[in-house]
Scaffold this motif. Structure first.
Motif, mmCIF file in Angstrom:
data_model
loop_
_atom_site.group_PDB
_atom_site.id
_atom_site.type_symbol
_atom_site.label_atom_id
_atom_site.label_comp_id
_atom_site.label_asym_id
_atom_site.label_seq_id
_atom_site.Cartn_x
_atom_site.Cartn_y
_atom_site.Cartn_z
ATOM 1 N N ASN A 6 0.803 -1.359 -0.110
ATOM 2 C CA ASN A 6 -0.014 -0.059 -0.146
ATOM 3 C C ASN A 6 0.973 1.158 0.027
ATOM 4 O O ASN A 6 2.117 1.247 0.140
ATOM 5 C CB ASN A 6 -0.913 0.061 1.130
ATOM 6 N N ARG A 8 1.398 3.721 2.208
ATOM 7 C CA ARG A 8 2.291 3.766 3.261
ATOM 8 C C ARG A 8 3.428 3.030 3.508
ATOM 9 O O ARG A 8 4.565 3.611 3.819
ATOM 10 C CB ARG A 8 1.349 3.402 4.621
ATOM 11 N N LYS A 35 -5.391 -0.698 -9.026
ATOM 12 C CA LYS A 35 -6.629 -0.436 -8.097
ATOM 13 C C LYS A 35 -7.076 -1.813 -7.695
ATOM 14 O O LYS A 35 -7.303 -2.684 -8.528
ATOM 15 C CB LYS A 35 -7.534 0.201 -8.935
ATOM 16 N N ARG A 38 -11.070 -0.236 -3.761
ATOM 17 C CA ARG A 38 -10.845 1.104 -3.619
ATOM 18 C C ARG A 38 -9.269 1.498 -3.169
ATOM 19 O O ARG A 38 -8.923 2.272 -2.986
ATOM 20 C CB ARG A 38 -11.821 1.617 -2.658
ATOM 21 N N ARG A 39 -8.479 0.358 -3.199
ATOM 22 C CA ARG A 39 -7.020 0.540 -2.893
ATOM 23 C C ARG A 39 -6.249 0.747 -3.715
ATOM 24 O O ARG A 39 -6.445 0.207 -4.810
ATOM 25 C CB ARG A 39 -6.717 -0.702 -1.766
ATOM 26 N N VAL A 40 -5.089 1.550 -3.540
ATOM 27 C CA VAL A 40 -4.040 1.623 -4.233
ATOM 28 C C VAL A 40 -2.816 0.885 -4.092
ATOM 29 O O VAL A 40 -2.584 1.292 -2.703
ATOM 30 C CB VAL A 40 -3.849 3.314 -4.721
ATOM 31 N N MET A 41 -2.600 0.029 -4.846
ATOM 32 C CA MET A 41 -1.458 -0.819 -4.560
ATOM 33 C C MET A 41 -0.238 -0.854 -5.483
ATOM 34 O O MET A 41 -0.609 -0.799 -6.872
ATOM 35 C CB MET A 41 -1.829 -2.491 -4.307
#
Length: 93
Positions: A6, A8, A35, A38-41
């Protein structure tokens, strides 16, 4: 399958701020994220390829640690060395 990280975690590895990552992605200088819902990885393999594939460090790499680092610590040390800023060579006015 490559491990997904992720934002962070990417920011822990690459010592720049979130806006810099976004600008680099937009300019094609940094791997594009995926994507996942809804997460960006980011794929760890994409980041490793980016780091190994021609990004010139700003300063010579740090000397090797006396204790071998493993896992995320080794990745963070490699990224920190790559983005280390050289000491200022400007003479006082």
């Amino acid at each position: 399958m490559s491990k997904l990280l992720n934002l962070r975690t990417v920011l822990d590895l690459v010592p720049v701020n979130e806006r810099t990552i976004a600008r680099w992605v937009k300019a094609g200088r940094f791997p594009a994220p995926l994507k996942v819902g809804r997460r960006v990885m980011w794929r760890l393999s994409d980041l490793d390829a980016f780091a190994d594939g021609g990004l010139t460090p700003l300063a010579p790499p740090a000397p090797p640690s006396p204790v071998p680092l493993t896992g995320i610590e080794a990745d963070a040390a490699r990224w920190a060395a790559m983005f280390a800023r050289p000491a200022s060579t400007r003479s006082p006015a």
